[in-house]
Design a protein around this motif. Structure first.
Motif, short mmCIF file in Angstrom:
data_model
loop_
_atom_site.label_atom_id
_atom_site.label_comp_id
_atom_site.label_asym_id
_atom_site.label_seq_id
_atom_site.Cartn_x
_atom_site.Cartn_y
_atom_site.Cartn_z
N LEU A 121 8.88 9.22 -9.68
CA LEU A 121 7.64 7.51 -10.48
C LEU A 121 8.23 6.27 -9.52
N GLU A 122 9.60 6.44 -8.42
CA GLU A 122 9.50 5.55 -7.35
C GLU A 122 8.11 5.55 -6.45
N PRO A 123 8.05 6.64 -5.80
CA PRO A 123 6.69 6.85 -4.59
C PRO A 123 5.31 6.42 -5.16
N LEU A 124 5.31 6.41 -7.03
CA LEU A 124 4.08 5.66 -7.10
C LEU A 124 4.12 4.73 -7.28
N LEU A 125 5.19 4.01 -7.89
CA LEU A 125 4.86 2.15 -8.12
C LEU A 125 5.46 1.79 -6.53
N ALA A 126 5.58 2.76 -6.24
CA ALA A 126 6.00 2.16 -4.36
C ALA A 126 4.15 2.00 -4.43
N GLY A 127 3.09 2.64 -4.25
CA GLY A 127 2.24 2.95 -4.28
C GLY A 127 1.54 4.13 -2.81
N GLU A 128 2.62 4.69 -2.61
CA GLU A 128 2.91 5.40 -1.58
C GLU A 128 2.13 7.02 -2.22
N ILE A 129 2.20 7.43 -3.01
CA ILE A 129 1.49 8.94 -3.05
C ILE A 129 0.39 8.07 -4.78
N ARG A 130 -0.27 8.98 -5.17
CA ARG A 130 -1.50 9.27 -5.80
C ARG A 130 -0.93 10.27 -7.02
#
Length: 418
Positions: A121-130
């Motif tokens: 969730l954290e990398p998704l919220l940061a826009g780092e992954i999809r």
């Protein structure tokens, strides 16, 4: 029931409008140029998207869809999501509000444990992954999720996944690192407790992305994939929530996702109408501008009526979710109504815009053909029109008659029998 824009929403609306006009619309040409040069089989993101994401973050226009992050109500977000629908390929992702990531982030926010949230969730919220959501299957009618045949079977400390999925949006994007997969964990349980959801990293052995499916001949940047899961083994800790909770998770995920699509569809319809109006004021046929032709004026008037009616229904659905929750019967019925209405209205308006553009309307000089293709597909994904219409009809047939309805229907019965 008050749909007036709050002060908070008005502030966001002003800032998002400026972002759209100053950055997003001017970026569309660069986006298209990159996609044409890359070709249909290259699903890398055009660099302009990452540039826009930085600007959106700096301006506080990030993760607007998630109340826990933005503090916005569903009604407030509806008024903003419509703006992003004007540039459906760019604006939603630039603000980290693009499907399927939004639905997956909501799912992880609601059902993931702390470790799952931190990892995904954290990398998704940061826009780092999809991410991707794997539910639909080619071998069965997946509009009835009870048909899903993919198996998720416990084996010691792991689960083993076998099955074939398709129309898995986002899976072709090199940035897609995680999928939420829905499958059958217990075929002997009650029909709505057989399915579960599990997290599957895309690089897990046995995950075979076979192809990306075109939509009316177009390959989207993020792809819509057919995937085979061949003895895919993941830790049991990857299970979302608990076994048998797949249907409950799907309802929690798809409700907001459906209404988000409808919000953006209104924006797309507004863009089509704006293009239609501009076109008919410039073109002359049979000695008069098209804008003076009665049939053209009727198309414009119908489009305005349909858009405004759809917006009111969408706002009512969003307001009802805010007041009564996504799981309430009132909200579920209204979400079904708007999901049946908004894509059809968008198709209607876009089709009229194509008609007045003539040959230009069906080529890539204007975005109308692509807008039509996406919104025609929208009448299938997240539940086909027929499923939502069935829900609406069932609710109407099961309603207790009002005093007025009982009175007039009673009179009719007497007339027939007497």
């Amino acid at each position: 029931m008050d749909f007036a824009m709050s002060a908070k929403a008005a502030d966001y609306h002003e800032r998002l409008s400026a972002f759209m006009t100053e950055f997003v619309f001017p970026a569309e040409a660069s986006y298209e140029e990159y996609r044409r040069a890359a070709g249909p089989d290259d699903h890398t993101v055009p660099p302009i998207i990452e540039e826009l994401k930085k600007v959106a973050k700096e301006r506080g226009l990030w993760n607007l869809f998630l109340p826990a992050e933005s503090g916005l109500t569903n009604l407030e977000y509806a008024q903003l999501a419509e703006l992003t629908g004007w540039s459906m390929e760019i604006a939603p992702e630039a603000t980290n509000c693009a499907a399927p990531d939004t639905g997956n982030m909501e799912t992880l926010h609601l059902f993931a444990n702390e470790e799952q949230r931190k990892q995904w969730l954290e990398p998704l919220l940061a826009g780092e992954i999809r991410s991707a959501f794997a539910m639909t299957e080619p071998a069965v009618a997946s509009s009835d999720a009870r048909n899903i045949e993919t198996t998720i079977l416990r084996d010691g400390d792991d689960y083993i996944i076998n099955g074939r999925k398709w129309w898995i949006t986002g899976a072709a994007d090199p940035r897609c690192k995680i999928m939420i997969v829905m499958g059958r964990t217990n075929p002997d349980a009650a029909s709505h407790q057989q399915q579960s959801m599990i997290l599957v990293p895309t690089d897990t052995p046995g995950v075979d992305i076979q192809r990306s499916l075109p939509v009316f001949g177009w390959q989207d940047q993020h792809g819509h994939c057919e995937i085979v899961f061949d003895n895919v083994r993941v830790p049991a800790s990857n299970l979302l929530h608990e076994e048998g909770s797949g249907f409950a998770i799907a309802q929690a995920r798809l409700g907001p996702g459906r209404i988000h699509h409808c919000m953006r569809a209104i924006g797309a319809a507004e863009r089509a109408l704006a293009l239609m109006v501009a076109r008919v004021q410039k073109r002359v046929a049979f000695g008069r501008p098209l804008s003076e032709q009665g049939v053209v004026r009727e198309s414009i008037a119908k489009s305005r009526n349909e858009i405004d009616q759809t917006r009111l229904l969408c706002h009512k659905a969003a307001w009802t979710i805010d007041q009564h929750g996504n799981k309430s019967k009132e909200a579920q019925l209204l979400v079904a109504q708007i999901k049946a209405v908004a894509p059809q209205v968008a198709c209607n308006v876009i089709d009229r815009a194509i008609q007045v553009h003539g040959g230009m309307g069906i080529c890539d000089d204007v975005p109308l053909a692509r807008l039509y293709a996406w919104h025609r597909a929208m009448r299938l994904f997240d539940g086909p029109d027929e499923v939502h219409m069935r829900t609406i009809a069932r609710a109407e047939l099961g309603k207790e008659k009002s005093a007025f309805a009982a009175a007039v229907c009673g009179q009719s019965d007497k007339a027939v029998t007497g």
